[in-house]
Design a protein around this motif. Structure first.
Motif, PDB file in Angstrom:
ATOM      1  N   ASN A  70      11.603  37.877  61.248  1.00  4.77           N
ATOM      2  CA  ASN A  70      11.534  36.783  62.214  1.00  4.77           C
ATOM      3  C   ASN A  70      12.795  36.674  63.064  1.00  4.77           C
ATOM      4  N   ASP A  88       4.159  30.341  63.763  1.00  5.69           N
ATOM      5  CA  ASP A  88       4.518  31.337  62.749  1.00  5.69           C
ATOM      6  C   ASP A  88       3.332  31.569  61.827  1.00  5.69           C
ATOM      7  N   SER A  90       3.587  34.048  59.362  1.00  6.26           N
ATOM      8  CA  SER A  90       4.108  34.937  58.320  1.00  6.26           C
ATOM      9  C   SER A  90       4.207  34.262  56.964  1.00  6.26           C
ATOM     10  N   THR A 110       8.816  28.575  56.569  1.00  3.22           N
ATOM     11  CA  THR A 110       8.844  28.487  58.020  1.00  3.22           C
ATOM     12  C   THR A 110      10.001  27.648  58.525  1.00  3.22           C
ATOM     13  N   ALA A 113      12.329  30.460  58.787  1.00  2.00           N
ATOM     14  CA  ALA A 113      11.950  31.285  59.929  1.00  2.00           C
ATOM     15  C   ALA A 113      12.345  30.627  61.240  1.00  2.00           C
ATOM     16  N   SER A 114      12.161  29.310  61.338  1.00  2.00           N
ATOM     17  CA  SER A 114      12.516  28.586  62.555  1.00  2.00           C
ATOM     18  C   SER A 114      14.007  28.701  62.840  1.00  2.00           C
ATOM     19  N   LEU A 121       9.009  25.713  65.157  1.00  2.00           N
ATOM     20  CA  LEU A 121       7.793  26.470  64.891  1.00  2.00           C
ATOM     21  C   LEU A 121       6.697  25.558  64.348  1.00  2.00           C
ATOM     22  N   LYS A 123       3.527  26.096  61.790  1.00  2.00           N
ATOM     23  CA  LYS A 123       3.011  27.068  60.825  1.00  2.00           C
ATOM     24  C   LYS A 123       1.487  26.995  60.827  1.00  2.00           C
ATOM     25  N   ASN A 126      -1.372  31.323  58.504  1.00  2.00           N
ATOM     26  CA  ASN A 126      -0.739  32.122  57.447  1.00  2.00           C
ATOM     27  C   ASN A 126      -1.570  32.106  56.173  1.00  2.00           C
TER      28      ASN A 126
END
Length: 244
Positions: A70, A88, A90, A110, A113-114, A121, A123, A126
């Motif tokens: 990411n 996202d 993932s 997430t 990830a953000s 993001l 989510k 996923n």
């Protein structure tokens, strides 16, 4: 709506097909370049573009890349308009992604990830098997329509994403803010278990932050050992069995 998708694996490619078929303008990119996408975009209205160009004029950008990668998207999404919505899809799997200390310590996937991407993001998508995404979508209002969870801190953005999820064939259940998204990470009762709205709402409520990582690893080990057939029905059933 202009939609950019980064990642052309099973989820990213199918989202591109479904959202394009629903009338959206879709750009698809991956790390290998537009030429590698010829088979996916053939006979569709999807545009294969360089990864550097996917976010420049997009209303929504969907990141469908391996979890640990990411951070590599940060420079790509930096060119997007300030009001672009980022999604996202993932999931964190240590056997693939390597162990990430902050996530191992309890930070929701997430949220991490953000921080890597540098943008807020949402989510979504996923917690659905790729086979389910391909095969099980139905029109809005269909009895027992499968639902998928979404989470994020921007209510307006979540409403937009919920409409896109519906366009791909599924209902949504709002699981709360991004910090609440641990409730549908791998190993939770809401993850890839093909539930209706009411069932999914209950599954989110029954999620255990402590049990989910161990459930995730046990489920993956069962698949690796060949104990679970690689079919949609068997995998969803096994996820329901082993995630409670």
């Amino acid at each position: 709506m202009n939609i950019g998708i980064i990642g052309s694996g099973n989820i990213g490619a199918e989202l591109a097909r479904k959202l394009s078929a629903a009338g959206h303008t879709v750009k698809l990119a991956n790390s290998r370049g537009p030429e590698s996408l010829k088979d996916i975009v053939h006979a569709t209205t999807i545009s294969a573009v360089a990864k550097e160009d996917v976010a420049t004029d997009s209303d929504v950008v969907i990141l469908s890349i391996p979890f640990a990668h990411n951070g590599e998207a940060a420079s790509l999404v930096a060119k997007a308009p300030a009001d672009t919505i980022f999604v996202d899809t993932s999931n964190y799997y240590p056997m693939r992604d390597g162990r990430i200390a902050e996530v191992e310590g309890g930070k929701p996937e997430t949220v991490w990830a953000s921080e890597q991407v540098g943008r807020p993001l949402i989510k979504a998508w996923n917690a659905i098997l790729s086979q389910t995404l391909v095969e099980a979508g139905t029109i809005s209002g269909t009895p027992n329509r499968i639902a998928v969870p979404i989470a994020g801190d921007d209510l307006a953005a979540k409403r937009v994403v919920a409409e896109l999820v519906s366009a791909t064939g599924f209902d949504t259940v709002d699981a709360g803010q991004l910090a609440d998204s641990w409730r549908f990470q791998p190993g939770s009762p809401a993850y890839c278990t093909e539930l209706t709205n009411a069932e999914l709402d209950a599954a989110l409520s029954n999620a255990s932050r402590e049990r989910s990582p161990a459930n995730r690893d046990a489920i993956m080990q069962a698949i690796t050992d060949g104990k679970v057939p690689m079919t949609r029905a068997a995998m969803a059933s096994n996820n329901r069995l082993m995630s409670n």
